[in-house]
Scaffold this motif. Sequence first.
Motif, mmCIF file in Angstrom:
data_model
loop_
_atom_site.group_PDB
_atom_site.id
_atom_site.type_symbol
_atom_site.label_atom_id
_atom_site.label_comp_id
_atom_site.label_asym_id
_atom_site.label_seq_id
_atom_site.Cartn_x
_atom_site.Cartn_y
_atom_site.Cartn_z
ATOM 1 N N ASN A 1 -39.586 -59.472 -23.119
ATOM 2 C CA ASN A 1 -38.129 -59.502 -22.919
ATOM 3 C C ASN A 1 -37.814 -60.291 -21.650
ATOM 4 O O ASN A 1 -36.656 -60.415 -21.265
ATOM 5 C CB ASN A 1 -37.551 -58.083 -22.863
ATOM 6 C CG ASN A 1 -38.175 -57.254 -21.757
ATOM 7 O OD1 ASN A 1 -39.110 -57.710 -21.089
ATOM 8 N ND2 ASN A 1 -37.685 -56.047 -21.566
ATOM 9 N N TRP B 1 -38.867 -59.865 -28.369
ATOM 10 C CA TRP B 1 -37.916 -59.988 -27.255
ATOM 11 C C TRP B 1 -37.321 -58.644 -26.841
ATOM 12 O O TRP B 1 -36.651 -58.561 -25.807
ATOM 13 C CB TRP B 1 -36.764 -60.903 -27.682
ATOM 14 C CG TRP B 1 -37.025 -62.363 -27.546
ATOM 15 C CD1 TRP B 1 -38.099 -63.055 -28.000
ATOM 16 C CD2 TRP B 1 -36.178 -63.317 -26.905
ATOM 17 N NE1 TRP B 1 -37.985 -64.380 -27.698
ATOM 18 C CE2 TRP B 1 -36.796 -64.569 -27.022
ATOM 19 C CE3 TRP B 1 -34.941 -63.236 -26.248
ATOM 20 C CZ2 TRP B 1 -36.236 -65.729 -26.500
ATOM 21 C CZ3 TRP B 1 -34.377 -64.390 -25.742
ATOM 22 C CH2 TRP B 1 -35.027 -65.629 -25.856
ATOM 23 N N LEU B 2 -37.546 -57.618 -27.643
ATOM 24 C CA LEU B 2 -36.844 -56.360 -27.368
ATOM 25 C C LEU B 2 -37.538 -55.509 -26.315
ATOM 26 O O LEU B 2 -36.941 -54.591 -25.770
ATOM 27 C CB LEU B 2 -36.701 -55.554 -28.664
ATOM 28 C CG LEU B 2 -35.982 -56.247 -29.827
ATOM 29 C CD1 LEU B 2 -35.838 -55.306 -30.997
ATOM 30 C CD2 LEU B 2 -34.602 -56.746 -29.375
ATOM 31 N N HIS B 3 -38.838 -55.779 -26.078
ATOM 32 C CA HIS B 3 -39.606 -54.891 -25.201
ATOM 33 C C HIS B 3 -40.445 -55.695 -24.214
ATOM 34 O O HIS B 3 -40.818 -56.833 -24.490
ATOM 35 C CB HIS B 3 -40.514 -53.994 -26.049
ATOM 36 C CG HIS B 3 -39.752 -53.255 -27.099
ATOM 37 N ND1 HIS B 3 -38.892 -52.221 -26.803
ATOM 38 C CD2 HIS B 3 -39.680 -53.431 -28.443
ATOM 39 C CE1 HIS B 3 -38.336 -51.792 -27.916
ATOM 40 N NE2 HIS B 3 -38.789 -52.512 -28.926
#
Lengths: 314, 533
Positions: free
Chosen positions: B301, B295-297
Amino acid sequence: MLRVIFSRIGSIAIVMLLVALMVFSLIHMAPGDPAAIIAGDNASSEQIASIRERLGLSDPLPLQFFRWSFAAIRGDLGVSIFSGVPVFGLIRERIEPTVSLTAITIIIALMIAVAAGVLAAANAGTWIDRAVMALSILGFSAPIFVVGYVLIYVFAIQLKWFPVQGYTPLGAGALDWLRHLVLPALSLGLAYVALIARITRTAMLDVLAEDYIRTAKAKGVAPHRVLIKHALRNAGIPIVTIVGIGVALLIGGVVITESVFNIPGVGRLVVDAISKRDYPIIQGVTLVFSAVYVLINLMVDLSYGLIDPRIGRQ
Amino acid sequence: MSASRRRFLQGVTAAALFPSQLPRARAQGYAASKRTLKAVMQADLRSFDPVWTTATITGSHAALVYDTLFGLDEQQAPKGQMVGRYGVSDDKLTYTFELRDGLRFSDGSPVTSADCVASMRRWAARDLAGQVLFQTVADTPTRDDKTFQIVLRERYGLVLDTLGKTSNSLWIMRKKEAETDPTQQITEIIGSGPFVFNRNATKMGATYVYDRNEAYRPRGEAPSGTTGAKIAKLDRIVWENMADEQTAIAALQAGEIDFYETPPIEFVDQLETDPGVKIDVLNKLGNLGFIRLNWLHPPFNNQKAREAMLYVVNQADVMKAAFGNEKYFRTCSSLFGCGTNMENHENVGWFEHGQDLKRAATLFKEAGYDGRPVVILQPTNLAPLNTTAQLVAEWLKQSGINVQLAASDWGGVVARRAVQAPPEQGGWNIFASWNPTSTFASPISFPGHAANGTKGFIGWPENAEWEASRRAWTRAETLSERQEIAKKMQANGWNFVPETLTGQFVAPVAYRANIKGFLRIPDLIPFWNVEKA
């Protein structure tokens, strides 16, 4: 001679320092944080930081390297990340099966390979020579694990002559110890036999073409004496050299053989450690394997003087 | 001298002439003895501390050596195990427990309430369900050597279930070990379970030995799940760490080992034809495969890209490619696993629709996918996950995604999946794994059910509504209330997509036909009640 020994020991120290530096660097270049692996998926960042601090992983790399190498010199190779057991103790516990397997393999391989190589050279160009060379190609080509599985299937599953796997310490009975090592040694030794047999044949052919061999034959010396006493001894240096170099081959093969035959040796230890990223064990075993290899090469170098006194005098 | 040489030559000649006579007798000697069971488990026992690690193998080790306060029966209902009598106050804030008589550790010392409280506190510092429980715990006073309490600040519906759960269970240790920092491993393995760990006979990484605990006092009730009588019917259990699967199969067929926990599925048909070997499924719930999205990139995301993944994966194909034999797998659309008491079918239109790569491509476009490489972690030494990674890569390519497979062994994946940096700096976008299905059934037991961002599980999803529902689920007092909350959670879950599923599978075990008595418990292989004919 002493000067040679001391100069070799000096070069060994430099080699070992370089090996240590490389092992340490490779491990630290690998992606991932050992502290996070140890902490597990449920760990908080504080717990990971605390583990990193405890293991000294937050310190600068040169400091970590010097701390690790000085400890290694004192025989302290650290403790396993996962089990918490000292690495030196783990290696010591596992060394007997590996030494046993390697020793039996070398003995079997030398007995078969030197005899086959001499036989091929003495009968150069005949079907015996071609058969020995064909078998040596097979020995080179067949992967250890395939040979292992075939031997297990035939001799352990079908004929039930030997156990499928495992190891019995020498202290628990020599016969059982040997039974557990026959199949692994044969699998491991096949490539080694092929290598030594080929080198022995080539070295023997070179020597057999020398004038002094012709002279010996002309003097009526028995053919087997010409082969063994006059030719084989003089062909000894390349054979001994390849035996030494082949130890590296054996060390690589031991890792596979110990896995296939479930022998709890140092090879298995390092394979398991790699799969778990147990860095202290990987570092420790690599260092020990490198030291053994370097020492064997030293012994090979020194043996030249025994085989050929002219080298000793130089 | 000559006599001994003659004797040696006679021996060598006899061995050479009659090899087929001697080995037959030897081969019988290689089989394990009747009072010893030799087992090859799923993995090497890396750590002996079930609090320090969540490894399933350490759970099975703990099940031999330690005992629990409560267990779960076959209907997943909590029942006392080390606890004899217990009760809860009218306001449901104080639980009082009394230990059974005669409980002793294997060093001879009695099990006391101080041991239990210390064990509980150390476990709660690491275990997710324990952490959630202890957020409501005000105190854990001891009343006497056999009686202790859990005093809550607010009602909590899962006290007994949590104390008795079978994955990452609360194992009771001596106070001395239980006071160890939870981030460090215990060094002494002393429990009050049906077996005693024999350190002297153990060779780390190779052989682990457990002997019958003569001092163990089993309960009187019939065994059911992890409750009831735990009777050690064998004198010794030996775990062999065997790296090579083919060797383990051969050893099982030759009778050199008695039990093989994870025979490769491609060998199961072959083993079924061997009359000396029995194939069995001990864990009927099995495991649930999942794909974590980072989910961070970019691109994951973005919710549209995550939704696209629901249409990328064809579970039946993944399972077929990874496990082959349809007897052992099924597809599943429930975030809480199939066959569990939280299974539900809310918001599973994507599942009913099936794989649709065109739709996935459209969704990726809507997500603003810019052609950057999507890194998939590919563990080449774990065949099912290797296959999964390759299939997903192929489907993503067909959906217009630029895919990069990052091949390594599983150790490499474990190291890299924890990296939160962007994929081009050593991070990742997609990785696949599996977990016991039973853990999915509880929103607080499976780490992947957390959606609390970077503090949570790998992939680091974040959703406030989901987190609130997890808290509500723990406060619910009845099963039907929890099931209702699970439905709402799933309806929300498949909108924000914390992960995608790859199918549910069971892993058959193989054992010699003369072994009987295995209990069917999810997550653990218990060797109590097992006997050898």
